[in-house]
Write a protein that holds these residues in place. Structure first.
Motif, PDB file in Angstrom:
ATOM      1  N   UNK A 118       0.826  -1.189   0.000  1.00 45.86           N
ATOM      2  CA  UNK A 118       0.000   0.000   0.000  1.00 45.86           C
ATOM      3  C   UNK A 118       0.861   1.239   0.000  1.00 45.86           C
ATOM      4  N   UNK A 119       0.207   2.402   0.075  1.00 49.45           N
ATOM      5  CA  UNK A 119       0.909   3.681   0.020  1.00 49.45           C
ATOM      6  C   UNK A 119       1.362   4.164   1.393  1.00 49.45           C
ATOM      7  N   UNK A 120       0.799   3.610   2.443  1.00 49.67           N
ATOM      8  CA  UNK A 120       1.229   3.963   3.788  1.00 49.67           C
ATOM      9  C   UNK A 120       0.303   4.939   4.485  1.00 49.67           C
ATOM     10  N   UNK A 121       0.330   4.887   5.814  1.00 49.08           N
ATOM     11  CA  UNK A 121      -0.404   5.827   6.651  1.00 49.08           C
ATOM     12  C   UNK A 121       0.520   6.264   7.781  1.00 49.08           C
ATOM     13  N   UNK A 122       0.538   7.555   8.047  1.00 47.68           N
ATOM     14  CA  UNK A 122       1.494   8.110   9.003  1.00 47.68           C
ATOM     15  C   UNK A 122       0.992   7.982  10.433  1.00 47.68           C
ATOM     16  N   UNK A 123       1.882   7.530  11.291  1.00 48.64           N
ATOM     17  CA  UNK A 123       1.616   7.472  12.735  1.00 48.64           C
ATOM     18  C   UNK A 123       2.663   8.332  13.428  1.00 48.64           C
ATOM     19  N   UNK A 124       2.195   9.280  14.232  1.00 48.84           N
ATOM     20  CA  UNK A 124       3.098  10.152  14.967  1.00 48.84           C
ATOM     21  C   UNK A 124       2.753  10.102  16.446  1.00 48.84           C
ATOM     22  N   UNK A 125       3.745   9.771  17.261  1.00 47.51           N
ATOM     23  CA  UNK A 125       3.546   9.672  18.703  1.00 47.51           C
ATOM     24  C   UNK A 125       4.418  10.721  19.377  1.00 47.51           C
ATOM     25  N   UNK A 126       3.773  11.613  20.111  1.00 45.49           N
ATOM     26  CA  UNK A 126       4.507  12.696  20.767  1.00 45.49           C
ATOM     27  C   UNK A 126       4.681  12.401  22.253  1.00 45.49           C
ATOM     28  N   UNK A 127       5.787  12.893  22.786  1.00 45.46           N
ATOM     29  CA  UNK A 127       6.072  12.642  24.204  1.00 45.46           C
ATOM     30  C   UNK A 127       5.449  13.704  25.092  1.00 45.46           C
TER      31      UNK A 127
END
Length: 127
Positions: A118-127
């Motif tokens: 697939x093209x991908x999906x962004x996951x962002x985890x902030x502290x």
């Protein structure tokens, strides 16, 4: 032609949860492997988890064991990745991929086993 479309990515804080989905269309095979990979900025793509549609065997990277869970819906056209207790180091672009045979055992994490992406999906985890 097989098409994989990811969704469910987003931004969360440390300790949060997300559920990724991968909708598959087109015929793959009677027994196949579906997997999640991820690629963080500046890093190589790495295997996160894999699922064999025949038998339901699952495989996980050590870094996500106990926190992530891979599954497939009964209709076998959507793959999920439930991600709990997320950490900043989980931040990456997450890809869905499929291998037209059962998951290749101990080498399930090798990218060249997978024919469709697939093209991908962004996951962002902030502290």
């Amino acid at each position: 032609q097989v098409e994989l479309v990811e969704s469910g990515g987003g931004s969360v804080q440390t300790g949060g949860s997300l559920r990724l989905s991968c909708a598959a269309s087109g015929y793959i095979s009677d027994s196949y492997c579906m997997a999640w990979f991820r690629q963080a900025a500046g890093n190589e793509r790495e295997g996160v988890a894999a699922f064999s549609t025949s038998g339901g065997s699952t495989y996980y990277a050590e870094s996500v064991k106990g926190r992530f869970s891979i599954s497939q819906d009964n209709a076998k056209n959507t793959l999920f990745l439930q991600m709990n207790s997320l950490k900043p180091e989980d931040t990456a672009l997450y890809y869905c991929a499929t291998h037209p045979f059962v998951c290749p055992g101990d080498i399930w994490y090798k990218q060249n086993n997978y024919a469709y992406w697939g093209q991908g999906t962004q996951v962002t985890v902030s502290s």
